[in-house]
Design an enzyme around this catalytic site. Structure first.
Site, mmCIF file in Angstrom:
data_model
loop_
_atom_site.group_PDB
_atom_site.id
_atom_site.type_symbol
_atom_site.label_atom_id
_atom_site.label_comp_id
_atom_site.label_asym_id
_atom_site.label_seq_id
_atom_site.Cartn_x
_atom_site.Cartn_y
_atom_site.Cartn_z
ATOM 1 C CD GLU A 238 -2.721 1.071 2.563
ATOM 2 O OE1 GLU A 238 -2.354 0.316 3.483
ATOM 3 O OE2 GLU A 238 -3.760 1.734 2.612
ATOM 4 C CD GLU A 635 13.882 57.115 0.468
ATOM 5 O OE1 GLU A 635 14.325 56.301 -0.355
ATOM 6 O OE2 GLU A 635 13.561 58.287 0.175
ATOM 7 N NE ARG A 701 29.512 19.509 9.542
ATOM 8 C CZ ARG A 701 30.621 19.858 8.908
ATOM 9 N NH1 ARG A 701 30.687 19.735 7.588
ATOM 10 N NH2 ARG A 701 31.662 20.326 9.567
ATOM 11 N N GLY A 705 25.388 19.790 1.530
ATOM 12 C CA GLY A 705 26.668 20.287 2.013
ATOM 13 C C GLY A 705 26.537 21.070 3.292
ATOM 14 C CG ASP A 816 9.399 20.502 4.645
ATOM 15 O OD1 ASP A 816 8.717 19.704 5.323
ATOM 16 O OD2 ASP A 816 10.645 20.449 4.604
#
Length: 1003
Positions: A238, A635, A701, A705, A816
């Site tokens: 499945e 500004e 890491r 990389g 994600d």
């Protein structure tokens, strides 16, 4: 600077991360997963008002039966009971099986016991094993090659199709499929034959096939031990329908002759994708044919299309019956239906025709009986579901009409949407009969119009239904020569005045701009209905109240200032209160032609917006350019003590400027927000070259990389540098993902999202230079804090919502979302990182992508998903914040268990979670039907922000960095405790790239 190995995002990780990104190139499923055990939103709120929202032993109360969602839920429970028989490859022994069931039933109470025994605080996740995000497809060549030798051609008999259908219908992954989809899959399966001793699958070997036993027996072997048998009609593999993964058992043939039906994941998902895409397109087209919906926006029509339900009817079956209460609209997708009134046949409905539209608006009985003449398929939507995904239909239609009219108005076109919404909310809707004088000059109305229109009376109106004529009064004596020949004049005169027709307004049109611009001007027109008419009326008092007591000119000035300031980063993310105070602090200053406004070389302390006129910019004596109305300059003087780089002088007889001084600005914007702005402007000002970067240390890491902390030598500014190995990208077939990741990151500009400074490339690596975020992961922060309280959870969830809302407004799905992909900055505010899974959405997506525990049901299944998947992850994060473990699959040993729990597991709340507002929000976020999931309706994130859980939370102060974060990082926190200087690197000058690296030309 030399090459580093890399990771596709600025991330830091635990030594044993539960992480990373994902992008499984496979098709996933659709918008209608199995409904949750959590009640539907309305039901959930009803249950909240009872004595308790939690049942004994942490069990959540079950919803009553009867609705389609609840019937689906009962089917899911029945399917769970059948799973042991249907998927025997997951059975080991009866004792082990019973133990597993006990664990599932007592999962949350067991967590409670652990928490109660702990001294405090409760811990997040305990010892759970958290799956990494799915990244790339596993290699299934070995299994595919072995199975190829067993493939045979076979015409499916009716009994074959029946066996296949029965097996598919009881499969959890296929539980949401309709008859047409099951039929298409039944026709797609292939036939395989085996002899005794033949191996079908090997434990540990990657596989992509799902199998149904046609004949014979097969044995299940785990770690060289036979644990079960598989018989005719049973199925295995499945998980392969979801994504390729290592086989958990070896399946070997026991019978002399045996056969299987098998379907490959890619075929399965492509079949569902094609069917789903075609059905959505067809349903969308059908919906477009319903005149009733023509005033809806494209987004609103898409929301309804996603919520349409397919229903089949047999010849002679009644679809609706005369006299019954109606609340469902039907559109014929195929077949024919007979319409009869009082047993008399009236007409026949064909494909594409619809009926029952009044049922969506009014509580009235059906006016006819409609019966299927042949096998007929309809798509339908009921009033209740429509209200949940769209809101009250009539209100939505009227709001759309008014919003469009306001946006086309010369007066209101510049108003922001929020202001327009307030105006729409202040109108009064009234019905008028035919030939009715609705308004007359000086606001004289018929008595039945009520005293509502006294005082200043009506200033503006919209035609919602019907048609009106608008007449102007003219002096009869001055126009008598022309009136007799004018077809637009009326013979009715009042004194020495007569009426002339100037316009006929129909549905969607509006009138009254001149009276809004001149609030004290008497109404000088006559408005008459040409038939039954519905108008929305905006009175002077309502207009004044909506504009906060300001006149229209003040409001227009305010809106112009707001639109201009929001273009600049320095002002864009101020809170609403900060922005209002700033704009009110502007004062108007007038200069005459030739007068200097600022001078080159002087220290600046003012910011200017041109209200009227023109200015010229001079460098020395050289004329550089001119600026006109609503342009701005100066500004930087609000943040920096810098010398002016040019002279600006008035270049028209009069120049009116809106001006704000630095000391006023610093009284409004201060503390963390001021520090944030100064850092952001400094980062944007810096021109970074690769050769000027010095590696300080490794801070993380990952798959591709390392991430390094680097320092820009000329300015001493520090950044994070992600170094991505081209070879790894190509080997994992991630070229498109890396390119899209860069594209999305380059477009992002939000304080709660990681800022990409620029990218580089050389022969071996691609480089992402981003802002440096030093506060560590939210994943670690919530473990330091223990179970989060209400304010702590509000702070983090609200910050995440604002970041994802920014992406969704740009049609970007993150895909994600989890605490590991969120860092804390030095002030304790969040930064969303890692865009390796993000996608620019055009229609629906089908790719299985993300971290299993946080995946929405519609991502796991195979019929397409939209931005709604990110909203499900809000619920997972909130549950993790306040409950500790994950809501689904927390104790799962493999991905299939996680997916099963997400698709059909119970949502259970620990006894120590007593915040009923939080529980209700979690239920509504973790709703398996994306169409009714909070935040996924046409109201969007407004529903989340206005939920009771956030009733005591100030979103505006969060945006203005005026709230205390739950955790203020002490020092700098990185996952990688690397040695100083990072990895040894070789100098590289960026040699010309070879042709095969053309995919990274944008770096």
């Amino acid at each position: 600077m030399g090459a580093c190995s890399s990771k596709a995002q600025h991330q830091t990780r635990d030594p044993e991360p539960r992480e990373q990104q994902a992008a499984q190139e496979q098709k996933s499923t659709g918008p209608s997963g199995a409904p949750n055990d959590a009640p539907a939103p309305a039901e959930a709120e009803r249950k909240m008002s009872g004595s308790s929202a939690t049942a004994p032993k942490g069990e959540m109360p079950t919803a009553s039966t009867g609705t389609p969602e609840q019937q689906q839920q009962q089917q899911q429970q029945q399917q769970q009971q059948q799973e042991q028989q249907q998927h025997p490859e997951h059975q080991q022994s009866e004792k082990q099986q019973q133990h597993g069931e006990e664990q599932q039933q007592e999962r949350k109470p067991s967590q409670q016991q652990q928490n109660e025994e702990a001294a405090a605080p409760h811990k997040h996740g305990g010892e759970r094993k958290v799956q990494k995000a799915i990244k790339q497809q596993e290699d299934t060549q070995a299994e595919d090659a072995r199975l190829l030798g067993h493939l045979e051609k076979r015409e499916k008999t009716p009994s074959d199709l029946s066996l296949i259908r029965d097996s598919l219908s009881t499969n959890l992954v296929c539980s949401s499929l309709n008859d047409a989809e099951v039929e298409a899959l039944a026709n797609a399966v292939e036939f395989f034959t085996f002899k005794k001793g033949d191996v079908v699958t090997k434990q540990g070997e990657s596989g992509s096939y799902f199998f149904i036993v046609h004949s014979g027996e097969f044995e299940v072997i785990v770690n060289d031990k036979v644990v079960n048998k598989i018989l005719t009609g049973q199925a295995f593999g499945e998980i392969s329908l979801i994504h390729n993964s290592a086989r958990t058992a070896t399946i070997k043939t026991l019978s002399e002759d045996a056969a299987l039906w098998g379907v490959q994941r890619q075929v399965f998902r492509e079949t569902l994708k094609q069917l789903s895409s075609r059905n959505f397109a067809e349903n969308r087209q059908f919906l477009a044919s319903v005149k009733f919906f023509e005033m809806l926006t494209e987004a609103q029509k898409n929301v309804i299309t996603n919520a349409l339900v397919v229903q089949s009817f047999q010849p002679g079956q009644a679809i609706v019956k005369e006299g019954e209460k109606g609340d469902v609209l039907y559109i014929l997708k195929s077949g024919k239906a007979l319409v009869s009134i009082k047993n008399k046949e009236v007409r026949v409905l064909q494909r594409g025709e619809y009926f029952g539209e009044r049922a969506l608006l009014y509580d009235e009985p059906r006016s006819a009986t409609i019966t299927a003449e042949e096998p007929t398929v309809c798509v339908s939507i009921g009033r209740d579901l429509l209200d949940r995904v769209l809101g009250n239909l009539q209100h939505v239609l009227f709001r759309n009409i008014m919003l469009e009219a306001l946006q086309q108005s010369k007066v209101f076109a510049s108003f922001p949407t929020e202001q327009l919404s307030r105006l729409i909310g202040s109108v009064v809707v009234k019905d008028y009969p035919e030939n009715y004088i609705i308004l007359d000059r000086e606001n004289r109305t018929r008595a039945s119009a009520s005293a509502l229109f006294s005082a200043q009376g009506v200033r503006f109106f919209f035609v919602l239904e019907g048609e009106v004529s608008v007449f102007a009064y003219k002096d009869k004596s001055s126009s008598s020569s022309s009136s007799s020949s004018s077809s637009s004049s009326s013979s009715s005169a009042e004194g020495e005045m007569e009426l002339h027709l100037i316009d006929t307004l129909k549905r969607g049109q509006a009138f009254g701009d001149e009276y809004v611009l001149s609030p004290n001007k008497p109404f000088a027109h006559c408005v008459k209905s040409n038939g039954p008419t519905k108008l929305a009326l905006l009175t002077a008092s309502a207009l004044t109240a909506t504009l906060g007591g300001q006149d229209i000119d003040e409001t227009l000035d305010y809106n112009n200032k707001l639109a201009i300031t929001k273009k600049m980063y320095i002002f864009r993310y101020l809170s609403e209160q900060q922005t209002q105070t700033l704009i009110k602090a502007f004062k108007t200053v007038r200069y005459t032609q030739g007068e200097s406004i600022i001078r080159e070389g002087e220290i600046g302390s003012r910011f200017f917006i041109i209200k009227l006129g023109e200015v010229v910019i001079l460098k020395g004596e050289k004329r550089v350019r001119t600026l006109g109305r609503h342009d701005y300059f100066g500004e930087r003087a609000l943040l920096h003590d810098e010398r002016r780089s040019a002279t600006v002088a008035a270049n028209s007889p009069e120049v009116d400027l809106w001006v704000v001084d630095k000391d006023v600005f610093l009284q409004i914007v201060k503390g963390p927000m001021l520090t944030h702005l100064e850092e952001r402007i400094r980062m944007q000002d810096t021109k970074v070259e690769f050769k000027d970067l010095n590696v300080v240390r490794v801070v993380g890491r990952g798959t591709f990389g390392t991430v390094k902390l680097v320092q820009h030598i000329p300015t001493q500014m520090r950044y994070a540098l992600k170094c991505v190995s081209r070879k790894s990208v190509v080997a994992l077939n991630q070229q498109d993902h890396i390119r899209l990741e860069r594209e999305i990151m380059a477009e992002n500009d939000h304080p709660f999202i990681i800022r990409l400074v620029r990218t580089f490339r050389d022969k071996e690596f691609l480089y992402f230079l981003t802002e440096l975020v030093t506060g560590g992961e939210l994943y670690d922060a919530i473990r330091k804090l223990g179970l989060l309280g209400r304010y702590q959870a509000q702070f983090y969830l609200a910050s995440i919502v604002l970041a994802i809302e920014y992406l969704h407004e740009r049609n970007i799905a993150y895909r994600d979302l989890k605490p590991e992909n969120i860092l804390l900055d030095s002030q304790g505010y969040v930064k969303l990182i890692d865009f390796g899974c993000a996608k620019k959405m055009q229609g629906r997506a089908y790719t299985l992508v993300g971290t299993p525990h946080y995946m929405a049901p519609e991502v796991i299944l195979g019929k397409g998903y939209t931005l709604t998947a990110d909203t499900w992850a809000f619920g997972v994060c909130l549950y993790e914040f306040m409950c500790g473990p994950l809501p689904f699959g927390n104790d799962a040993e493999d991905q299939l268990e996680i997916f099963r729990d997400i698709l059909a597991g119970k949502l259970i709340f620990p006894h120590y979670v007593t915040d009923q507002d939080a529980i209700n929000l979690m239920k509504r976020l973790l709703c398996r039907l994306p169409e009714v999931r909070i935040g996924c309706s046409i109201n969007g994130y407004k529903d989340i922000k206005e939920h009771a859980f956030f009733s005591d939370f100030d979103w505006d102060r969060l945006a203005g960095r005026d709230l205390s974060p739950p955790l203020l990082p002490k020092g700098e926190i990185y996952a990688e405790d690397a040695e100083e200087g990072g990895l040894d690197i070789e100098e590289d000058e960026g040699i010309e790239l070879e042709d095969e690296y053309e995919w990274d030309k944008d770096f």
